[in-house]
Design a protein around this motif. Structure first.
Motif, PDB file in Angstrom:
ATOM      1  N   ALA A  32       0.817  -1.216   0.000  1.00 27.97           N
ATOM      2  CA  ALA A  32       0.000   0.000   0.000  1.00 27.97           C
ATOM      3  C   ALA A  32       0.847   1.261   0.000  1.00 27.97           C
ATOM      4  O   ALA A  32       0.473   2.269  -0.616  1.00 27.97           O
ATOM      5  CB  ALA A  32      -0.931   0.003   1.220  1.00 27.97           C
ATOM      6  N   LEU A  33       1.993   1.224   0.676  1.00 28.63           N
ATOM      7  CA  LEU A  33       2.829   2.423   0.766  1.00 28.63           C
ATOM      8  C   LEU A  33       3.384   2.803  -0.604  1.00 28.63           C
ATOM      9  O   LEU A  33       3.375   3.975  -0.988  1.00 28.63           O
ATOM     10  CB  LEU A  33       3.973   2.184   1.758  1.00 28.63           C
ATOM     11  N   SER A  34       3.831   1.825  -1.358  1.00 28.34           N
ATOM     12  CA  SER A  34       4.343   2.102  -2.705  1.00 28.34           C
ATOM     13  C   SER A  34       3.231   2.608  -3.611  1.00 28.34           C
ATOM     14  O   SER A  34       3.430   3.542  -4.397  1.00 28.34           O
ATOM     15  CB  SER A  34       4.956   0.836  -3.307  1.00 28.34           C
ATOM     16  N   ALA A  35       2.050   2.006  -3.500  1.00 30.10           N
ATOM     17  CA  ALA A  35       0.912   2.437  -4.317  1.00 30.10           C
ATOM     18  C   ALA A  35       0.542   3.885  -4.011  1.00 30.10           C
ATOM     19  O   ALA A  35       0.254   4.673  -4.929  1.00 30.10           O
ATOM     20  CB  ALA A  35      -0.286   1.528  -4.070  1.00 30.10           C
ATOM     21  N   GLY A  36       0.550   4.256  -2.729  1.00 28.86           N
ATOM     22  CA  GLY A  36       0.233   5.628  -2.343  1.00 28.86           C
ATOM     23  C   GLY A  36       1.257   6.619  -2.865  1.00 28.86           C
ATOM     24  O   GLY A  36       0.902   7.704  -3.355  1.00 28.86           O
ATOM     25  N   ALA A  37       2.546   6.264  -2.765  1.00 32.11           N
ATOM     26  CA  ALA A  37       3.612   7.159  -3.229  1.00 32.11           C
ATOM     27  C   ALA A  37       3.549   7.358  -4.747  1.00 32.11           C
ATOM     28  O   ALA A  37       3.714   8.480  -5.253  1.00 32.11           O
ATOM     29  CB  ALA A  37       4.970   6.600  -2.820  1.00 32.11           C
ATOM     30  N   ILE A  38       3.287   6.287  -5.478  1.00 27.73           N
ATOM     31  CA  ILE A  38       3.211   6.382  -6.944  1.00 27.73           C
ATOM     32  C   ILE A  38       2.025   7.238  -7.368  1.00 27.73           C
ATOM     33  O   ILE A  38       2.128   8.085  -8.267  1.00 27.73           O
ATOM     34  CB  ILE A  38       3.121   4.974  -7.567  1.00 27.73           C
ATOM     35  N   SER A  39       0.883   7.038  -6.722  1.00 24.87           N
ATOM     36  CA  SER A  39      -0.303   7.824  -7.079  1.00 24.87           C
ATOM     37  C   SER A  39      -0.093   9.301  -6.761  1.00 24.87           C
ATOM     38  O   SER A  39      -0.572  10.178  -7.491  1.00 24.87           O
ATOM     39  CB  SER A  39      -1.532   7.299  -6.343  1.00 24.87           C
ATOM     40  N   LEU A  40       0.618   9.598  -5.686  1.00 24.56           N
ATOM     41  CA  LEU A  40       0.902  10.985  -5.329  1.00 24.56           C
ATOM     42  C   LEU A  40       1.764  11.652  -6.402  1.00 24.56           C
ATOM     43  O   LEU A  40       1.501  12.793  -6.818  1.00 24.56           O
ATOM     44  CB  LEU A  40       1.606  11.035  -3.964  1.00 24.56           C
ATOM     45  N   ALA A  41       2.791  10.932  -6.862  1.00 25.54           N
ATOM     46  CA  ALA A  41       3.639  11.459  -7.939  1.00 25.54           C
ATOM     47  C   ALA A  41       2.842  11.641  -9.224  1.00 25.54           C
ATOM     48  O   ALA A  41       3.009  12.639  -9.945  1.00 25.54           O
ATOM     49  CB  ALA A  41       4.821  10.524  -8.161  1.00 25.54           C
ATOM     50  N   ALA A  42       1.939  10.699  -9.498  1.00 27.11           N
ATOM     51  CA  ALA A  42       1.114  10.793 -10.707  1.00 27.11           C
ATOM     52  C   ALA A  42       0.172  11.985 -10.641  1.00 27.11           C
ATOM     53  O   ALA A  42      -0.065  12.667 -11.650  1.00 27.11           O
ATOM     54  CB  ALA A  42       0.327   9.498 -10.893  1.00 27.11           C
ATOM     55  N   PHE A  43      -0.368  12.246  -9.467  1.00 19.91           N
ATOM     56  CA  PHE A  43      -1.267  13.394  -9.297  1.00 19.91           C
ATOM     57  C   PHE A  43      -0.527  14.707  -9.528  1.00 19.91           C
ATOM     58  O   PHE A  43      -1.028  15.618 -10.197  1.00 19.91           O
ATOM     59  CB  PHE A  43      -1.885  13.369  -7.910  1.00 19.91           C
ATOM     60  N   LEU A  44       0.677  14.819  -8.995  1.00 20.68           N
ATOM     61  CA  LEU A  44       1.478  16.027  -9.207  1.00 20.68           C
ATOM     62  C   LEU A  44       1.850  16.168 -10.681  1.00 20.68           C
ATOM     63  O   LEU A  44       1.906  17.286 -11.211  1.00 20.68           O
ATOM     64  CB  LEU A  44       2.731  15.987  -8.341  1.00 20.68           C
ATOM     65  N   LEU A  45       2.094  15.041 -11.358  1.00 18.68           N
ATOM     66  CA  LEU A  45       2.408  15.083 -12.785  1.00 18.68           C
ATOM     67  C   LEU A  45       1.202  15.565 -13.595  1.00 18.68           C
ATOM     68  O   LEU A  45       1.356  16.262 -14.599  1.00 18.68           O
ATOM     69  CB  LEU A  45       2.836  13.695 -13.261  1.00 18.68           C
ATOM     70  N   ALA A  46       0.016  15.220 -13.152  1.00 17.85           N
ATOM     71  CA  ALA A  46      -1.200  15.631 -13.855  1.00 17.85           C
ATOM     72  C   ALA A  46      -1.540  17.101 -13.634  1.00 17.85           C
ATOM     73  O   ALA A  46      -2.419  17.642 -14.313  1.00 17.85           O
ATOM     74  CB  ALA A  46      -2.379  14.764 -13.405  1.00 17.85           C
ATOM     75  N   THR A  47      -0.843  17.743 -12.708  1.00 17.20           N
ATOM     76  CA  THR A  47      -1.150  19.123 -12.336  1.00 17.20           C
ATOM     77  C   THR A  47      -0.163  20.089 -12.987  1.00 17.20           C
ATOM     78  O   THR A  47       1.054  19.946 -12.809  1.00 17.20           O
ATOM     79  CB  THR A  47      -1.076  19.296 -10.805  1.00 17.20           C
ATOM     80  N   PRO A  48      -0.626  21.067 -13.732  1.00 16.74           N
ATOM     81  CA  PRO A  48       0.289  22.058 -14.322  1.00 16.74           C
ATOM     82  C   PRO A  48       0.867  22.963 -13.246  1.00 16.74           C
ATOM     83  O   PRO A  48       0.141  23.462 -12.385  1.00 16.74           O
ATOM     84  CB  PRO A  48      -0.620  22.844 -15.278  1.00 16.74           C
ATOM     85  N   TYR A  49       2.173  23.159 -13.293  1.00 17.27           N
ATOM     86  CA  TYR A  49       2.836  24.004 -12.297  1.00 17.27           C
ATOM     87  C   TYR A  49       2.757  25.462 -12.738  1.00 17.27           C
ATOM     88  O   TYR A  49       3.742  26.071 -13.152  1.00 17.27           O
ATOM     89  CB  TYR A  49       4.298  23.572 -12.126  1.00 17.27           C
ATOM     90  N   LYS A  50       1.569  26.000 -12.640  1.00 11.29           N
ATOM     91  CA  LYS A  50       1.348  27.398 -13.000  1.00 11.29           C
ATOM     92  C   LYS A  50       0.559  28.065 -11.879  1.00 11.29           C
ATOM     93  O   LYS A  50      -0.461  27.542 -11.440  1.00 11.29           O
ATOM     94  CB  LYS A  50       0.582  27.521 -14.322  1.00 11.29           C
ATOM     95  N   VAL A  51       1.043  29.227 -11.434  1.00 12.86           N
ATOM     96  CA  VAL A  51       0.409  29.953 -10.333  1.00 12.86           C
ATOM     97  C   VAL A  51      -0.016  31.324 -10.821  1.00 12.86           C
ATOM     98  O   VAL A  51       0.751  32.021 -11.508  1.00 12.86           O
ATOM     99  CB  VAL A  51       1.376  30.091  -9.131  1.00 12.86           C
ATOM    100  N   SER A  52      -1.228  31.715 -10.478  1.00 11.86           N
ATOM    101  CA  SER A  52      -1.720  33.041 -10.852  1.00 11.86           C
ATOM    102  C   SER A  52      -1.020  34.101 -10.002  1.00 11.86           C
ATOM    103  O   SER A  52      -0.929  33.975  -8.782  1.00 11.86           O
ATOM    104  CB  SER A  52      -3.240  33.110 -10.632  1.00 11.86           C
ATOM    105  N   PHE A  53      -0.521  35.159 -10.662  1.00 13.23           N
ATOM    106  CA  PHE A  53       0.217  36.218  -9.956  1.00 13.23           C
ATOM    107  C   PHE A  53      -0.216  37.581 -10.497  1.00 13.23           C
ATOM    108  O   PHE A  53      -0.303  37.775 -11.714  1.00 13.23           O
ATOM    109  CB  PHE A  53       1.723  36.037 -10.154  1.00 13.23           C
ATOM    110  N   LEU A  54      -0.529  38.497  -9.586  1.00 15.09           N
ATOM    111  CA  LEU A  54      -0.931  39.851  -9.963  1.00 15.09           C
ATOM    112  C   LEU A  54       0.214  40.819  -9.649  1.00 15.09           C
ATOM    113  O   LEU A  54       0.463  41.149  -8.486  1.00 15.09           O
ATOM    114  CB  LEU A  54      -2.185  40.269  -9.193  1.00 15.09           C
ATOM    115  N   PRO A  55       0.955  41.276 -10.680  1.00 17.15           N
ATOM    116  CA  PRO A  55       2.060  42.214 -10.441  1.00 17.15           C
ATOM    117  C   PRO A  55       1.547  43.536  -9.871  1.00 17.15           C
ATOM    118  O   PRO A  55       0.382  43.911 -10.073  1.00 17.15           O
ATOM    119  CB  PRO A  55       2.669  42.407 -11.838  1.00 17.15           C
ATOM    120  N   SER A  56       2.423  44.230  -9.171  1.00 19.53           N
ATOM    121  CA  SER A  56       2.053  45.516  -8.576  1.00 19.53           C
ATOM    122  C   SER A  56       1.649  46.511  -9.666  1.00 19.53           C
ATOM    123  O   SER A  56       2.371  46.728 -10.632  1.00 19.53           O
ATOM    124  CB  SER A  56       3.238  46.072  -7.774  1.00 19.53           C
TER     125      SER A  56
END
Length: 452
Positions: free
Chosen positions: A103-127
């Motif tokens: 179960a521990l390996s399955a949880g770790a792999i799914s966590l990495a897969a979830f982060l891979l499915a997520t675009p690393y983009k953050v909304s930012f409002l410049p001054s």
């Protein structure tokens, strides 16, 4: 009544039994439960930063400075904003347990897969800018929280299914017998883990070529919005509550089964209310997880606190009197298994009628009260479901008395619905205890009086 029992046994029970034993639904339920302790802890800090006490803000500012509320919100963000991460790991872990794989390996792999499915983009409002821009290189907390729950659920189940298939087919890297078990499990996870990551990576690349842009967008459009309309409407909520009560009628934990499907909707609505409450804005949602835990399930599923009160105050049979005394303690903390299985409620045609009707009526009554503004909406504060009524209604609305008053009204409504059916059931038990035969034609009138 016999027809109703036959319908439950022949139609409802087989379907409910299959749903209750469905491993994926069980994993969804148990995995999301993993998030609850942290959400409750975060809610404590949310309450502390918004206590409705005159002079409280000035008092706290004098001790911690003007930015005390912002600092108090740190634990809130650290708990609520990782809801999807925890759920992803928890769901994969529980599902792997049911398959009997690591179960521990399955949880770790799914966590990495979830982060891979997520675009690393953050909304930012410049001054000085009027429109926000997307900045690469940051993990968006909004998608790690309630907004990412659907993707977390899908990725957790999909990645664990791939992982367990490779393990069960023995398509793994095997280490010599002398290698420590932990190391052996890590190497065994290499091939299935690589397959999962490669699959999600290819899927992400394909989705990025469409107008959706990301897996989160496509899941939100195709799954999240339709279920959101269902779970956020009065009609959909009544259907969900009816299914819950029908499952309880067969002896199955309906709230857990249906909750595994509807949890992302109700937790997402809760988080939206939490953000609005923290920003002192109008609360957008009525139907959240707390709506059911605090205002509908008073005393447990079926709002059975009212029934226990009737037992204590009005019961004539010794069985009902004793059951009332045994049930009042748990009922005050919204635990009603002693009533459901001790009365019993399960497969009891007479008592199932109010058991099913009562929560449906209180859903409508509470919805009308909240939608018209007579009662404050849930503030997104995760009050523990075991919190006694009146106190929980006050806390769940962020310190509004109307929340506690609505609970008292719902208890009154529940008493009115339960009482006529309880009187018939209690009379039946009283008759059995005293050995009185039911009145029939030719029975002397004095005997009939004993029955009344």
């Amino acid at each position: 009544m016999s027809k109703f029992n036959s319908m439950l046994e022949s139609k409802v029970m087989p379907i409910a039994g299959k749903m209750a034993g469905q491993r994926h639904l069980q994993a969804l339920r148990d995995g999301i439960v993993l998030t609850m302790p942290l959400i409750i802890i975060g809610s404590v800090f949310l309450i502390l930063s918004n206590l409705p006490i005159p002079g409280y803000n000035d008092f706290m500012a004098g001790i911690f400075g003007k930015e005390w509320a912002t600092k108090m919100a740190y634990p809130v963000g650290a708990t609520f904003d990782i809801m999807a991460l925890l759920a992803c790991f928890g769901i994969a872990y529980r599902l792997a347990e049911k398959y009997g794989v690591d179960a521990l390996s399955a949880g770790a792999i799914s966590l990495a897969a979830f982060l891979l499915a997520t675009p690393y983009k953050v909304s930012f409002l410049p001054s000085g800018a009027k429109e926000a821009i997307l900045v690469d290189g940051g993990i968006p907390t909004t998608l790690m929280g309630s907004k990412g729950l659907f993707v977390a659920m899908i990725v957790a189940i999909l990645s664990t299914e791939i992982y367990r298939w490779f393990i069960q087919k023995d398509i793994i890297i095997k280490m010599p017998d002398g290698v420590p078990p932990a190391v052996g499990k890590s190497f065994a996870a290499l091939i299935p883990g690589f397959t999962v990551i490669a699959f999600i990576w290819i899927l992400r690349l394909l989705v990025e070529q469409t107008h959706f842009g990301s897996l989160h967008n496509i899941v939100g459009e195709l799954l999240g919005k339709p279920l959101g309309v269902l779970g956020g409407s009065l009609g959909g909520t009544l259907v969900a509550e009816l299914v819950i009560m029908l499952m309880w009628s067969c002896g199955l934990h309906g709230a857990n089964i249906v909750g595994g499907i509807m949890a992302p909707i109700w937790y997402g609505a809760m988080d939206e209310n939490r953000i609005a409450f923290a920003n002192h804005e109008a609360l957008p949602n009525i139907f959240t997880q707390q709506f059911f835990d605090i205002w509908i399930n008073i005393g447990g599923s079926g709002a059975t606190l009212a029934l226990v009160v009737a037992m204590i105050l009005k019961a004539r049979s010794q069985q009902m009197k004793q059951l009332g005394k045994l049930g009042i303690g748990p009922a005050l903390f919204n635990i009603n298994e002693p009533i459901i299985f001790g009365l019993p409620m399960v497969m009891n045609p007479m008592m199932l009628i109010p058991f099913i009707i009562t929560p449906l009526v209180t859903v409508v009554a509470t919805y009308i009260a909240m939608s018209t503004g007579l009662v404050a909406k849930p503030a997104g504060i995760a009050v523990p479901w075991t919190m006694p009524p009146i106190i929980s209604g006050y806390l769940a609305t962020g310190g509004k008395l109307s929340g506690a008053v609505m609970q008292a009204i719902n208890i009154g409504i529940s008493v009115c619905i339960y009482y006529p059916f309880f009187r018939m059931w209690d009379k039946q038990k009283f008759t059995e205890e005293n050995g009185i035969q039911p009145a029939a034609e030719g029975v002397p009138s004095d005997t009939k009086k004993d029955i009344v």
